[in-house]
Design a protein around this motif. Structure first.
Motif, PDB file in Angstrom:
ATOM      1  N   CYS A   1      50.248  79.523  17.045  1.00  0.00           N
ATOM      2  CA  CYS A   1      51.115  80.219  16.072  1.00  0.00           C
ATOM      3  C   CYS A   1      50.620  79.943  14.657  1.00  0.00           C
ATOM      4  O   CYS A   1      51.372  79.487  13.787  1.00  0.00           O
ATOM      5  CB  CYS A   1      52.559  79.776  16.229  1.00  0.00           C
ATOM      6  SG  CYS A   1      53.263  80.211  17.827  1.00  0.00           S
TER       7      CYS A   1
ATOM      8  N   LYS B   1      47.653  81.438  11.496  1.00  0.00           N
ATOM      9  CA  LYS B   1      47.455  82.654  10.694  1.00  0.00           C
ATOM     10  C   LYS B   1      46.951  83.841  11.492  1.00  0.00           C
ATOM     11  O   LYS B   1      47.379  84.972  11.281  1.00  0.00           O
ATOM     12  CB  LYS B   1      46.472  82.357   9.548  1.00  0.00           C
ATOM     13  CG  LYS B   1      47.121  81.686   8.393  1.00  0.00           C
ATOM     14  CD  LYS B   1      48.096  82.620   7.689  1.00  0.00           C
ATOM     15  CE  LYS B   1      48.996  81.847   6.764  1.00  0.00           C
ATOM     16  NZ  LYS B   1      50.185  82.554   6.318  1.00  0.00           N
ATOM     17  N   ILE B   2      46.006  83.589  12.406  1.00  0.00           N
ATOM     18  CA  ILE B   2      45.433  84.739  13.112  1.00  0.00           C
ATOM     19  C   ILE B   2      46.492  85.366  14.034  1.00  0.00           C
ATOM     20  O   ILE B   2      46.521  86.587  14.208  1.00  0.00           O
ATOM     21  CB  ILE B   2      44.140  84.355  13.888  1.00  0.00           C
ATOM     22  CG1 ILE B   2      43.326  85.581  14.238  1.00  0.00           C
ATOM     23  CG2 ILE B   2      44.405  83.543  15.119  1.00  0.00           C
ATOM     24  CD1 ILE B   2      42.570  86.182  13.119  1.00  0.00           C
TER      25      ILE B   2
ATOM     26  N   ARG C   1      47.329  89.000  12.541  1.00  0.00           N
ATOM     27  CA  ARG C   1      46.589  90.028  13.297  1.00  0.00           C
ATOM     28  C   ARG C   1      47.156  90.246  14.702  1.00  0.00           C
ATOM     29  O   ARG C   1      47.587  91.348  15.014  1.00  0.00           O
ATOM     30  CB  ARG C   1      45.110  89.664  13.374  1.00  0.00           C
ATOM     31  CG  ARG C   1      44.478  89.594  11.983  1.00  0.00           C
ATOM     32  CD  ARG C   1      43.019  89.850  12.019  1.00  0.00           C
ATOM     33  NE  ARG C   1      42.361  89.462  10.793  1.00  0.00           N
ATOM     34  CZ  ARG C   1      41.145  88.933  10.725  1.00  0.00           C
ATOM     35  NH1 ARG C   1      40.450  88.725  11.824  1.00  0.00           N
ATOM     36  NH2 ARG C   1      40.613  88.627   9.564  1.00  0.00           N
TER      37      ARG C   1
ATOM     38  N   ASN D   1      39.748  75.787  17.878  1.00  0.00           N
ATOM     39  CA  ASN D   1      38.536  76.025  18.684  1.00  0.00           C
ATOM     40  C   ASN D   1      38.434  75.218  19.986  1.00  0.00           C
ATOM     41  O   ASN D   1      38.050  75.764  21.027  1.00  0.00           O
ATOM     42  CB  ASN D   1      37.286  75.712  17.854  1.00  0.00           C
ATOM     43  CG  ASN D   1      37.191  76.571  16.613  1.00  0.00           C
ATOM     44  OD1 ASN D   1      37.933  77.530  16.473  1.00  0.00           O
ATOM     45  ND2 ASN D   1      36.276  76.238  15.712  1.00  0.00           N
TER      46      ASN D   1
ATOM     47  N   HIS E   1      40.105  76.588  23.226  1.00  0.00           N
ATOM     48  CA  HIS E   1      39.796  77.902  23.806  1.00  0.00           C
ATOM     49  C   HIS E   1      39.338  77.842  25.272  1.00  0.00           C
ATOM     50  O   HIS E   1      39.832  78.604  26.102  1.00  0.00           O
ATOM     51  CB  HIS E   1      38.687  78.600  23.003  1.00  0.00           C
ATOM     52  CG  HIS E   1      39.099  78.969  21.601  1.00  0.00           C
ATOM     53  ND1 HIS E   1      38.279  79.660  20.744  1.00  0.00           N
ATOM     54  CD2 HIS E   1      40.233  78.752  20.896  1.00  0.00           C
ATOM     55  CE1 HIS E   1      38.885  79.843  19.584  1.00  0.00           C
ATOM     56  NE2 HIS E   1      40.074  79.295  19.655  1.00  0.00           N
TER      57      HIS E   1
ATOM     58  N   GLU F   1      39.987  84.226  20.595  1.00  0.00           N
ATOM     59  CA  GLU F   1      39.428  84.241  19.239  1.00  0.00           C
ATOM     60  C   GLU F   1      38.062  83.558  19.204  1.00  0.00           C
ATOM     61  O   GLU F   1      37.708  82.774  20.074  1.00  0.00           O
ATOM     62  CB  GLU F   1      40.409  83.572  18.262  1.00  0.00           C
ATOM     63  CG  GLU F   1      41.351  84.552  17.608  1.00  0.00           C
ATOM     64  CD  GLU F   1      40.609  85.743  16.952  1.00  0.00           C
ATOM     65  OE1 GLU F   1      39.463  85.583  16.534  1.00  0.00           O
ATOM     66  OE2 GLU F   1      41.198  86.838  16.874  1.00  0.00           O
ATOM     67  N   LYS F   2      37.308  83.895  18.175  1.00  0.00           N
ATOM     68  CA  LYS F   2      36.018  83.252  17.955  1.00  0.00           C
ATOM     69  C   LYS F   2      36.234  81.902  17.279  1.00  0.00           C
ATOM     70  O   LYS F   2      37.296  81.737  16.658  1.00  0.00           O
ATOM     71  CB  LYS F   2      35.077  84.119  17.124  1.00  0.00           C
ATOM     72  CG  LYS F   2      35.603  84.800  15.886  1.00  0.00           C
ATOM     73  CD  LYS F   2      36.271  84.092  14.790  1.00  0.00           C
ATOM     74  CE  LYS F   2      35.647  82.954  14.070  1.00  0.00           C
ATOM     75  NZ  LYS F   2      36.430  82.476  12.904  1.00  0.00           N
TER      76      LYS F   2
ATOM     77  N   ASN G   1      35.790  90.980  15.345  1.00  0.00           N
ATOM     78  CA  ASN G   1      36.338  92.201  14.728  1.00  0.00           C
ATOM     79  C   ASN G   1      35.362  92.972  13.851  1.00  0.00           C
ATOM     80  O   ASN G   1      35.609  94.133  13.528  1.00  0.00           O
ATOM     81  CB  ASN G   1      37.600  91.869  13.933  1.00  0.00           C
ATOM     82  CG  ASN G   1      37.402  90.730  12.965  1.00  0.00           C
ATOM     83  OD1 ASN G   1      37.157  89.598  13.391  1.00  0.00           O
ATOM     84  ND2 ASN G   1      37.473  91.007  11.691  1.00  0.00           N
TER      85      ASN G   1
ATOM     86  N   TRP H   1      43.048  80.719   3.469  1.00  0.00           N
ATOM     87  CA  TRP H   1      43.561  81.544   4.569  1.00  0.00           C
ATOM     88  C   TRP H   1      44.764  80.879   5.243  1.00  0.00           C
ATOM     89  O   TRP H   1      45.811  81.493   5.416  1.00  0.00           O
ATOM     90  CB  TRP H   1      42.404  81.768   5.549  1.00  0.00           C
ATOM     91  CG  TRP H   1      42.692  82.193   6.946  1.00  0.00           C
ATOM     92  CD1 TRP H   1      42.650  81.409   8.062  1.00  0.00           C
ATOM     93  CD2 TRP H   1      43.034  83.502   7.408  1.00  0.00           C
ATOM     94  NE1 TRP H   1      42.940  82.146   9.179  1.00  0.00           N
ATOM     95  CE2 TRP H   1      43.177  83.436   8.811  1.00  0.00           C
ATOM     96  CE3 TRP H   1      43.234  84.730   6.780  1.00  0.00           C
ATOM     97  CZ2 TRP H   1      43.510  84.535   9.595  1.00  0.00           C
ATOM     98  CZ3 TRP H   1      43.570  85.837   7.568  1.00  0.00           C
ATOM     99  CH2 TRP H   1      43.702  85.729   8.946  1.00  0.00           C
TER     100      TRP H   1
ATOM    101  N   TRP I   1      42.725  71.555  10.544  1.00  0.00           N
ATOM    102  CA  TRP I   1      41.773  71.273  11.626  1.00  0.00           C
ATOM    103  C   TRP I   1      40.399  71.890  11.348  1.00  0.00           C
ATOM    104  O   TRP I   1      39.400  71.435  11.887  1.00  0.00           O
ATOM    105  CB  TRP I   1      42.341  71.797  12.960  1.00  0.00           C
ATOM    106  CG  TRP I   1      42.502  73.279  12.984  1.00  0.00           C
ATOM    107  CD1 TRP I   1      43.573  73.992  12.569  1.00  0.00           C
ATOM    108  CD2 TRP I   1      41.516  74.237  13.386  1.00  0.00           C
ATOM    109  NE1 TRP I   1      43.329  75.342  12.681  1.00  0.00           N
ATOM    110  CE2 TRP I   1      42.078  75.512  13.189  1.00  0.00           C
ATOM    111  CE3 TRP I   1      40.225  74.143  13.888  1.00  0.00           C
ATOM    112  CZ2 TRP I   1      41.381  76.685  13.477  1.00  0.00           C
ATOM    113  CZ3 TRP I   1      39.534  75.314  14.178  1.00  0.00           C
ATOM    114  CH2 TRP I   1      40.109  76.559  13.972  1.00  0.00           C
TER     115      TRP I   1
ATOM    116  N   HIS J   1      30.427  85.736  13.447  1.00  0.00           N
ATOM    117  CA  HIS J   1      30.745  87.146  13.178  1.00  0.00           C
ATOM    118  C   HIS J   1      29.462  87.927  12.869  1.00  0.00           C
ATOM    119  O   HIS J   1      29.278  89.053  13.328  1.00  0.00           O
ATOM    120  CB  HIS J   1      31.657  87.267  11.954  1.00  0.00           C
ATOM    121  CG  HIS J   1      33.104  87.047  12.243  1.00  0.00           C
ATOM    122  ND1 HIS J   1      33.811  87.791  13.144  1.00  0.00           N
ATOM    123  CD2 HIS J   1      33.999  86.166  11.714  1.00  0.00           C
ATOM    124  CE1 HIS J   1      35.077  87.387  13.172  1.00  0.00           C
ATOM    125  NE2 HIS J   1      35.211  86.396  12.310  1.00  0.00           N
TER     126      HIS J   1
END
Ligand SMILES: NC(=O)c1ccc[n+]([C@@H]2O[C@H](COP(=O)([O-])OP(=O)(O)OC[C@H]3O[C@@H](n4cnc5c(N)ncnc54)[C@H](O)[C@@H]3O)[C@@H](O)[C@H]2O)c1
Length: 350
Positions: free
Chosen positions: A9, A11-12, A16, A74, A77, A94-95, A123, A160, A167, A185
């Protein structure tokens, strides 16, 4: 209808994933799980729909959930993605994909074995000028691609997330600095545009400016520079940075035998095609929203969620599946190795 559980939970998820699922008529949010913070998951559920899950196990065990959006830090994941796939869920992760090459391989293998969709949140492939550039390259508008310059830099993840010391600045939780955060990216973008994998890399990286509150330098890199060679012999450079303090730069140039494509390096035109004879074609397709704009309310749909929902519901292969993401992650790990050894590293791309 695709029912989705969102893991993480931050920012991403907030800017998004959750709003883009809400905007998609074929998706429904089943709920949220948040690392060490159930009340935050509850507040996300109140705002975006669904319910809070106390544990990841509860969420993965919910038979009404078809898919997972992996939006946590990260190191979280890989194992959760593998568990989710094995429990019959599709995963949008997510990346960067994962923090070791073995884990990336395991994720790609598990997706293939289970037949579930695994898509990565790269993205940049959906940005309009990048899509148009790929079509122009395929149509031969710049002739044979020879070289490229690509960069992605902004003032750093603290702008951001809103947290001065998150982290992102911890080697234990993030493993990568800016190379894994922004470099992935651009590597994926180059693979997409050229359809020609990077097979060798030389790199330097360093922590030039970012510090912890006590003034010591953070233990991940805030700048990285790479030199690449593709299988087809194209040469290119990539510069990624968390210290572009004045203005975000997310630009790419591809130089071919007949002309040059300039992508997102002009304030007005997102794509400029310059040909050998001096002609210019300028297209104002879209402008990439900077982190600053996104965190202050200017949100545009990235297309990632729609593509994921579409891939699951139609059974069409995701454009950024585990195998494709693995190719890009190989380059990131090779760049880390090249920087630490101070020598060129070859990459085996199948
Ligand atoms: N596609 C993109 O352009 C893009 C942009 C930003 C972030 N991301 C990725 O999304 C993921 C989340 O980033 P964010 O910007 O939302 O960060 P964030 O700091 O805003 O949120 C991180 C989330 O992970 C949780 N978390 C923190 N440490 C954890 C740990 N050790 N284990 C499990 N969970 C932990 C936090 O509680 C929070 O829910 C990252 O992998 C990041 O690289 C992708």
């Amino acid at each position: 209808m695709l029912r989705v559980g969102i893991i993480g939970c931050g920012k991403i998820a907030e800017l998004r994933h959750a709003p883009e699922y809400l905007e998609n008529p074929n998706a429904e949010i089943a709920g949220f799980w948040c690392y060490q913070d159930v009340p935050r998951a509850e507040s996300f559920a109140k705002r975006f729909g669904g319910r809070a899950y106390e544990t990841v196990k509860d969420m993965l065990g919910d038979p009404t959930i078809d898919a997972i959006s992996m939006c946590a830090a990260n190191t979280f994941h890989a194992q959760t993605t593998v568990d989710a796939l094995k429990m019959g869920k599709h995963v949008l992760c997510e990346k960067p994909m994962a923090t070791t090459l073995e884990d990336c391989q395991r994720m790609a293998d598990t997706a293939r074995e289970t037949g579930k969709v695994l898509m990565l949140g790269h993205n940049q492939r959906f940005a309009k000028a990048h899509v148009a550039a790929k079509e122009m390259i395929l149509a031969g508008r710049i002739g044979r691609p020879l070289s490229f310059i690509t960069t992605f830099g902004h003032p750093g993840p603290e702008g951001w997330t809103g947290q001065k010391n998150s982290w992102f600045f911890s080697k234990d939780d993030a493993v990568f600095g800016v190379l894994g955060d922004l470099g992935i990216h651009k590597v994926d973008l180059i693979h997409y545009l050229l359809d020609d994998p990077i097979v060798s890399v030389s790199a330097v990286m360093d922590t030039l400016d970012k510090t912890y509150p006590d003034g010591t330098k953070i233990n991940v890199e805030d700048n990285a520079l790479c030199q690449f060679e593709t299988l087809g012999g194209v040469l290119g450079t990539m510069q990624v940075s968390w210290t572009y303090y004045a203005r975000e730069d997310n630009s790419t140039r591809i130089y071919g035998t007949l002309g040059t494509l300039r992508l997102y390096d002009d304030p007005e035109y997102s794509l400029i095609l310059e040909t050998k004879g001096g002609k210019q074609e300028k297209l104002a397709l879209d402008l990439l929203t900077s982190n600053k704009e996104q965190t202050t309310g200017k949100r545009t749909n990235t297309g990632v969620i729609d593509a994921f929902v579409d891939a699951v519901l139609t059974g069409r292969r995701s454009r950024i599946d585990g195998d494709e993401a693995l190719k890009a992650m190989k380059v990131i790990f090779a760049a880390q190795e090249a920087a630490s050894k101070g020598q060129k590293v070859q990459i085996h791309q199948v």
